[in-house]
Design a protein around this motif. Structure first.
Motif, PDB file in Angstrom:
ATOM      1  N   ILE A 229     -19.186 -26.256  14.640  1.00 57.48           N
ATOM      2  CA  ILE A 229     -18.762 -24.872  14.446  1.00 57.48           C
ATOM      3  C   ILE A 229     -17.240 -24.860  14.517  1.00 57.48           C
ATOM      4  O   ILE A 229     -16.648 -25.378  15.479  1.00 57.48           O
ATOM      5  CB  ILE A 229     -19.365 -23.942  15.511  1.00 57.48           C
ATOM      6  CG1 ILE A 229     -20.890 -23.971  15.441  1.00 57.48           C
ATOM      7  CG2 ILE A 229     -18.850 -22.511  15.339  1.00 57.48           C
ATOM      8  CD1 ILE A 229     -21.469 -23.610  14.090  1.00 57.48           C
ATOM      9  N   SER A 230     -16.607 -24.266  13.520  1.00 61.00           N
ATOM     10  CA  SER A 230     -15.144 -24.234  13.499  1.00 61.00           C
ATOM     11  C   SER A 230     -14.593 -22.997  14.190  1.00 61.00           C
ATOM     12  O   SER A 230     -13.580 -23.067  14.890  1.00 61.00           O
ATOM     13  CB  SER A 230     -14.627 -24.291  12.058  1.00 61.00           C
ATOM     14  OG  SER A 230     -15.056 -23.143  11.330  1.00 61.00           O
ATOM     15  N   HIS A 231     -15.281 -21.858  14.004  1.00 59.53           N
ATOM     16  CA  HIS A 231     -14.800 -20.635  14.635  1.00 59.53           C
ATOM     17  C   HIS A 231     -15.864 -19.535  14.541  1.00 59.53           C
ATOM     18  O   HIS A 231     -16.872 -19.683  13.830  1.00 59.53           O
ATOM     19  CB  HIS A 231     -13.488 -20.160  14.006  1.00 59.53           C
ATOM     20  CG  HIS A 231     -13.618 -19.779  12.559  1.00 59.53           C
ATOM     21  ND1 HIS A 231     -13.578 -20.694  11.534  1.00 59.53           N
ATOM     22  CD2 HIS A 231     -13.785 -18.568  11.962  1.00 59.53           C
ATOM     23  CE1 HIS A 231     -13.706 -20.081  10.381  1.00 59.53           C
ATOM     24  NE2 HIS A 231     -13.841 -18.792  10.606  1.00 59.53           N
ATOM     25  N   VAL A 232     -15.602 -18.467  15.245  1.00 56.83           N
ATOM     26  CA  VAL A 232     -16.462 -17.289  15.240  1.00 56.83           C
ATOM     27  C   VAL A 232     -15.656 -16.116  14.698  1.00 56.83           C
ATOM     28  O   VAL A 232     -14.496 -15.917  15.080  1.00 56.83           O
ATOM     29  CB  VAL A 232     -16.965 -16.969  16.665  1.00 56.83           C
ATOM     30  CG1 VAL A 232     -17.566 -15.574  16.740  1.00 56.83           C
ATOM     31  CG2 VAL A 232     -17.983 -18.006  17.117  1.00 56.83           C
ATOM     32  N   GLU A 233     -16.260 -15.350  13.807  1.00 51.11           N
ATOM     33  CA  GLU A 233     -15.635 -14.151  13.271  1.00 51.11           C
ATOM     34  C   GLU A 233     -16.150 -12.934  14.032  1.00 51.11           C
ATOM     35  O   GLU A 233     -17.358 -12.790  14.247  1.00 51.11           O
ATOM     36  CB  GLU A 233     -15.959 -13.990  11.787  1.00 51.11           C
ATOM     37  CG  GLU A 233     -15.481 -15.128  10.901  1.00 51.11           C
ATOM     38  CD  GLU A 233     -13.984 -15.050  10.616  1.00 51.11           C
ATOM     39  OE1 GLU A 233     -13.343 -14.081  11.061  1.00 51.11           O
ATOM     40  OE2 GLU A 233     -13.465 -15.968   9.945  1.00 51.11           O
ATOM     41  N   ALA A 234     -15.245 -12.074  14.454  1.00 53.16           N
ATOM     42  CA  ALA A 234     -15.622 -10.870  15.182  1.00 53.16           C
ATOM     43  C   ALA A 234     -14.837  -9.676  14.652  1.00 53.16           C
ATOM     44  O   ALA A 234     -13.784  -9.836  14.012  1.00 53.16           O
ATOM     45  CB  ALA A 234     -15.365 -11.054  16.668  1.00 53.16           C
ATOM     46  N   THR A 235     -15.374  -8.494  14.914  1.00 47.01           N
ATOM     47  CA  THR A 235     -14.766  -7.252  14.447  1.00 47.01           C
ATOM     48  C   THR A 235     -14.657  -6.279  15.614  1.00 47.01           C
ATOM     49  O   THR A 235     -15.599  -6.146  16.405  1.00 47.01           O
ATOM     50  CB  THR A 235     -15.611  -6.615  13.324  1.00 47.01           C
ATOM     51  OG1 THR A 235     -15.771  -7.568  12.273  1.00 47.01           O
ATOM     52  CG2 THR A 235     -14.949  -5.373  12.778  1.00 47.01           C
ATOM     53  N   GLY A 236     -13.518  -5.618  15.721  1.00 47.38           N
ATOM     54  CA  GLY A 236     -13.341  -4.588  16.734  1.00 47.38           C
ATOM     55  C   GLY A 236     -13.920  -3.270  16.274  1.00 47.38           C
ATOM     56  O   GLY A 236     -14.286  -3.105  15.102  1.00 47.38           O
ATOM     57  N   PRO A 237     -14.010  -2.299  17.171  1.00 45.32           N
ATOM     58  CA  PRO A 237     -14.614  -1.010  16.807  1.00 45.32           C
ATOM     59  C   PRO A 237     -13.837  -0.269  15.724  1.00 45.32           C
ATOM     60  O   PRO A 237     -14.401   0.588  15.041  1.00 45.32           O
ATOM     61  CB  PRO A 237     -14.618  -0.229  18.127  1.00 45.32           C
ATOM     62  CG  PRO A 237     -13.594  -0.904  18.981  1.00 45.32           C
ATOM     63  CD  PRO A 237     -13.600  -2.336  18.586  1.00 45.32           C
TER      64      PRO A 237
END
Length: 535
Positions: free
Chosen positions: A194-202
């Motif tokens: 796994i290279s990275h995780v994508e996340a989103t703020g509110p």
């Protein structure tokens, strides 16, 4: 611990850590606490805030398309602490037989044995704040119990909200950061890692988390949802080369199936013995149940089953209340009074109100009498082990998405022909037990559906099995160390790795597995650091 909100982070930023934990419930918090003194930098991502908010909870919406159960949006909680914020603290370890293959029951058995988890259960009892890590059965004077109705004990934790109980401990760690309102939308694979995780703020800002190791700990539905939705680098979803992610979904069926009518002269001390309570002040710390014995399950290839006797309004244990029309009325009222989401319930149960008017009428009279008399009885609440079934599964809904573009889940919960086996054996044993002991008569009733299951049956909100554990990649998603097969640095924590779920609440086992995983990661990262130093 530093509590940060996604809105505190610059849009487009990349946060680096040694370990990224996706999820902040029982499993995630247990792992973070266990590694708080490890020197590892830890980023824990919580898809909600410190307080419950309906806007966050709506991200858990989904549909039940199989057996009826609680709506996905009502069955777990999206906030720091996860479902421990609503958990009653009920604990019991799986029995040794639950780890073993059983004759005639396909896909039973774990790749680790009860002896492997034994020391971690003891540690988990401390994390769950139990008075005692032992689960000796209640003493039932004058009752000769046997294998098809054996007394067992459950224990209850004192402080069960992990965010409240362990937030202060994590706050003392200079290396742990909790990112609130950080909604993971993708886990990106590059080669075997796994290279990275994508996340989103509110507010829609995008954030990237890059770590040496990752732990997915978002629960039995969300673990599968995130893997299936993470198609970057893997078109079928992460860890899903063999179409196993989301399969073998299990829950514990619960239902009320009648009541125990005590014989004349049987006093309150017998009731206390049957319920197996131990009291500490005014708080209940222990209670008893009757379960199908291990030897019987092992020798005859039966699934587990148990029954609790709880004081309940007498009318709620009546035959009319548990009839098809009576249950339909209860389900419709649950929706109308906002105790449950519609989730197709009105469509299923409104017709039953018309086709079973006599049962609806008698059930209504029972409710009215109950409101006046306030009479209570010892109601029999049954639960059973749902056997592994590859056709029972969690999928992505191609038509419905949340506000971040993530597909909703569809839960297709299915039971097998073998699931009633343990229950029927237990029911027969209970009837003989109470008749022979002179305690009273067990009245067992309740309408059945076309498959022979009680119409009042629902799940226990215990989502298990969607990323099951196996030494063979063709039969499971993770290996015995909870690492996703063929991905070097992605691990899964929680009840989704359970190959079977027994008949007991899963949280104690979730925590035991989480502590074992934390210990494995401590050794893994220590070995990696040692090799790097030698290089």
């Amino acid at each position: 611990m530093t509590l940060l909100h996604a809105t505190d982070i610059d849009p487009g930023a990349t946060i680096e850590a040694d370990l990224c934990i996706i999820g902040a419930g029982a499993a995630g918090i247990s792992i973070a606490c266990a590694l708080a003194d490890s020197g590892l930098s830890i980023a824990m991502l919580a898809g909600g805030g410190e307080q419950f908010r309906h806007r966050d909870q709506m991200l858990y919406h989904g549909r039940n398309i199989g057996r009826e159960s609680f709506a996905p949006g009502k069955a777990r909680f999206r906030m720091f602490g996860g479902s421990t914020t609503r958990w009653a603290g009920q604990c019991r370890p799986l029995d040794p037989v639950d780890f073993e293959p059983r004759p005639g029951l396909p896909d039973t058995g774990w790749p680790i044995g009860a002896e492997t988890l034994a020391p971690w259960y003891r540690a988990a009892a401390e994390v769950c704040d139990l008075d005692d890590w032992r689960f000796d059965p209640p003493t039932l004077t004058g009752l000769e119990t046997h294998e098809d109705a054996a007394p067992v004990r459950y224990r209850h934790g004192h402080n069960v909200d992990f965010a409240v109980s362990y937030g202060p401990k994590l706050a003392q760690s200079n290396t742990t950061k909790v990112y609130l309102d950080t909604h993971v939308t993708g886990i990106v694979q590059a080669g075997s890692r796994i290279s990275h995780v994508e996340a989103t703020g509110p507010d829609g800002r995008r954030i990237r988390f890059a770590a040496g190791n990752y732990i997915l700990a978002t629960g039995g539905l969300e673990n599968a949802r995130l893997l299936l939705a993470s198609t970057a680098g893997s078109p079928n979803g992460l860890g899903n080369e063999r179409d196993l992610v989301g399969r073998y979904f299990m829950d514990h069926p619960f239902f009320f199936g009648g009541a125990l009518e005590l014989a004349p002269g049987v006093g309150p001390e017998a009731v206390d013995a049957l319920q197996g309570y131990e009291q500490a002040g005014v708080a209940q710390r222990s209670h008893g149940a009757f379960a199908l014995g291990e030897g019987l399950r092992r020798d005859e290839g039966l699934n587990g089953a148990a029954v609790f006797f709880v004081e309940r309004a007498a009318h709620k244990s009546s035959e009319d209340f548990l009839s098809t029309g009576g249950v339909a009325m209860t389900r419709v009222l649950d929706v109308l009074m906002h105790r449950e989401l519609p989730d197709g319930r009105l469509g299923r149960h409104l017709p039953a109100l018309l086709t079973h008017p006599g049962e609806v009428g008698r059930s209504t009279l029972e409710r009215l009498r109950g409101a006046v008399s306030k009479r209570r009885t010892l109601a029999a609440r049954f639960t059973l082990e749902a056997l592994p079934n590859p056709e029972s599964r969690v999928r992505l809904d191609p038509r419905r998405h949340d506000r971040f573009g993530m597909p909703h889940v569809t839960v297709d919960w299915r039971l097998t022909r073998g699931d009633p086996g343990g229950l029927e054996r237990l029911r027969g044993g209970l009837a003989r037990l109470f008749a022979d002991g002179g305690i009273g008569e067990l009245s067992l009733h309740g309408a059945r559906d076309a498959d022979g299951f009680p119409v009042s049956m629902e799940g226990g909100k215990h989502h298990m099995g969607t990323t099951r554990m196996s030494t063979d990649p063709a039969r499971g998603v993770v290996d015995p160390d909870c690492r996703v097969h063929e991905i070097d640095n992605l691990f899964i924590a929680g009840s989704s790795v359970f190959p079977t779920g027994g008949y007991v609440n899963p949280t104690l086992t979730i925590v035991a597995l989480a502590l074992r995983l934390a210990d494995h990661l401590r050794g893994r990262t220590g070995a990696a650091a040692s090799k790097a130093g030698q290089a």
